[in-house]
Write a protein that holds these residues in place. Structure first.
Motif, PDB file in Angstrom:
ATOM      1  N   LEU A 108      -3.414  10.597  -0.211  1.00  0.00           N
ATOM      2  CA  LEU A 108      -2.338   9.876  -0.824  1.00  0.00           C
ATOM      3  C   LEU A 108      -3.307   9.039  -2.029  1.00  0.00           C
ATOM      4  CD1 LEU A 108      -0.581   8.119   2.224  1.00  0.00           C
ATOM      5  CD2 LEU A 108       0.136  10.004   0.581  1.00  0.00           C
ATOM      6  N   TRP A 144      -7.703  -3.405   3.479  1.00  0.00           N
ATOM      7  CA  TRP A 144      -7.655  -2.121   2.594  1.00  0.00           C
ATOM      8  C   TRP A 144      -8.710  -1.170   2.637  1.00  0.00           C
ATOM      9  CZ3 TRP A 144     -11.234  -1.227  -1.138  1.00  0.00           C
ATOM     10  CH2 TRP A 144     -12.113  -2.135  -1.902  1.00  0.00           C
ATOM     11  N   LYS A 145      -9.808  -1.549   3.145  1.00  0.00           N
ATOM     12  CA  LYS A 145     -10.890  -0.391   3.195  1.00  0.00           C
ATOM     13  C   LYS A 145     -10.433   0.739   4.283  1.00  0.00           C
ATOM     14  CE  LYS A 145     -15.053  -0.319   2.106  1.00  0.00           C
ATOM     15  NZ  LYS A 145     -15.468   0.426   1.068  1.00  0.00           N
ATOM     16  N   ILE A 159      -7.242   1.279   5.253  1.00  0.00           N
ATOM     17  CA  ILE A 159      -5.897   1.990   4.822  1.00  0.00           C
ATOM     18  C   ILE A 159      -6.211   2.978   3.539  1.00  0.00           C
ATOM     19  CG2 ILE A 159      -3.982   1.533   3.243  1.00  0.00           C
ATOM     20  CD1 ILE A 159      -3.482  -1.161   4.524  1.00  0.00           C
ATOM     21  N   GLY A 160      -7.239   2.576   2.741  1.00  0.00           N
ATOM     22  CA  GLY A 160      -7.893   3.444   1.701  1.00  0.00           C
ATOM     23  C   GLY A 160      -8.491   4.731   2.353  1.00  0.00           C
ATOM     24  N   SER A 220       0.816  -1.200   0.071  1.00  0.00           N
ATOM     25  CA  SER A 220       0.284  -0.074   0.196  1.00  0.00           C
ATOM     26  C   SER A 220       0.855   1.273  -0.070  1.00  0.00           C
ATOM     27  CB  SER A 220      -0.784   0.023   1.277  1.00  0.00           C
ATOM     28  OG  SER A 220      -0.108   0.160   2.621  1.00  0.00           O
ATOM     29  N   GLU A 259      -5.515   6.701   3.836  1.00  0.00           N
ATOM     30  CA  GLU A 259      -5.122   7.405   2.684  1.00  0.00           C
ATOM     31  C   GLU A 259      -5.907   8.904   2.055  1.00  0.00           C
ATOM     32  OE1 GLU A 259      -2.406   3.716   0.856  1.00  0.00           O
ATOM     33  OE2 GLU A 259      -4.091   4.306  -0.240  1.00  0.00           O
ATOM     34  N   ASN A 260      -7.118   8.595   2.086  1.00  0.00           N
ATOM     35  CA  ASN A 260      -7.988   9.441   1.492  1.00  0.00           C
ATOM     36  C   ASN A 260      -7.825  10.971   2.643  1.00  0.00           C
ATOM     37  OD1 ASN A 260      -9.097   8.591  -0.553  1.00  0.00           O
ATOM     38  ND2 ASN A 260     -10.829   7.715   0.616  1.00  0.00           N
TER      39      ASN A 260
END
Lengths: 220, 220
Positions: B220, B208-209, B211-212, B76, B215-216
């Protein structure tokens, strides 16, 4: 609807010119397989690949990355809601179409066996005959969609965030199906290309970044 | 900083009470391994697990899900920026700490070999002695952080979107390290719990949900 298309994917059976290789024969024998219908896998055939395709062992034969990719995308909320379609175009111009309800095995070795069956027989199906995956000849541009926004993702594209890219209701996204190098098909001249990071990413990271941005639009 | 902690993870060597099993001995022999230092893997040891732990073969011995999880999180963008920390607490109260620069093998069989080395010797390291992963005794609550918001993700928690959950600058997230059933450690009484979907998700999708969403926040 979000379509994810992997292009020029490094997924193939052991090429005919490698059939006589002693290492290939040994791997087939140890695994009880026929070398003519065995997946090319650089994790085990690294030096054999370099004997027949010098310098290509970092790129060729990477079924592992499709195993990772398919497990990531098939479990996504978007796919469970029936809003994701996945197609894999291979370097040998085979197009693999995958039913939304397909779940590939989490075990890598079982996955490899399934992909061998698919590439040899052209399909995998449920016991009652429903086709889960099909493999047919076809070029990458058959996957372009007139009614959708077609987008290519590549480190060479224009830098954008995923939320800037995922603004359309229907999106047809093209991603390179390889871990090293560039597209061999003539994709750049035919679709607008974008980059979502200032470095290379694995195909499953690109996939979940796009799926995540698309799920955000739909509040999933 | 985002910490991801897997709790009660179904990652272990073959338990001592299974060492005399004929199937375990055979798998060890066929793979040139010592059965005392071999990972429990229900993909190959399903019936053996049920002989010694009736009804548990759907839960126990799932190194494959950690392989998928680690490949997803380590690639990621958040991890590449040095903003993600991952810890794995196992059902046997071992805590695995993973250096941010570690990249586990993409090949499953190599990954399994690495985890065996880790669980037998307590560490894996680079040729020049830098520790990539360590495994030490420890209970799950050692991973609670006073200076961070601690959050448990579970289908039993209060339903929230990931963007509602990921609002803190520093977040310490707990996820179940199993594919079936519930936590065996007493986690619910000690942390606030949230659910991000109305059904079960694999550990890598939850990861990933989160981390996503994180990141938002950081663009990123």
């Amino acid at each position: 609807m979000l379509n994810l298309n992997l292009i020029d994917s490094e997924l193939e059976l052991v090429p005919e010119k490698m059939w006589d290789d002693y290492q290939i024969r040994k791997i087939a024998k140890n695994n009880g397989k026929n070398y003519k219908g065995m997946l090319l896998d650089s994790n085990y055939m690294h030096s054999a690949i370099d004997r027949y395709f010098p310098g290509m062992s970092n790129r060729m034969g990477r079924p592992d990355i499709f195993h990772m990719f398919l497990n990531v995308v098939q479990d996504s909320i978007l796919n469970r809601k029936g809003l994701l379609s996945v197609r894999i175009h291979t370097k040998n111009n085979i197009i693999i179409r995958i039913d939304q309800e397909t779940r590939v095995p989490k075990s890598y070795n079982r996955f490899a066996g399934l992909m061998e069956k698919l590439l040899v027989s052209g399909k995998t199906e449920t016991p009652d005959g429903k086709i889960l995956m099909s493999a047919q000849e076809g070029k990458w541009d058959e996957l372009l969609e007139k009614g959708m926004k077609n987008i290519l993702l590549s480190p060479k594209g224009v830098r954008r965030s995923t939320s800037e890219i995922c603004v359309e209701k229907d999106l047809n996204v093209f991603i390179g199906g390889f871990s090293d190098g560039d597209f061999t098909s003539d994709v750049y001249s035919q679709i607008e290309s974008f980059s979502i990071f200032d470095n290379e990413l694995t195909i499953w990271t690109v996939a979940w970044k796009i799926i995540g941005a698309y799920e955000n639009i739909l509040n999933l």
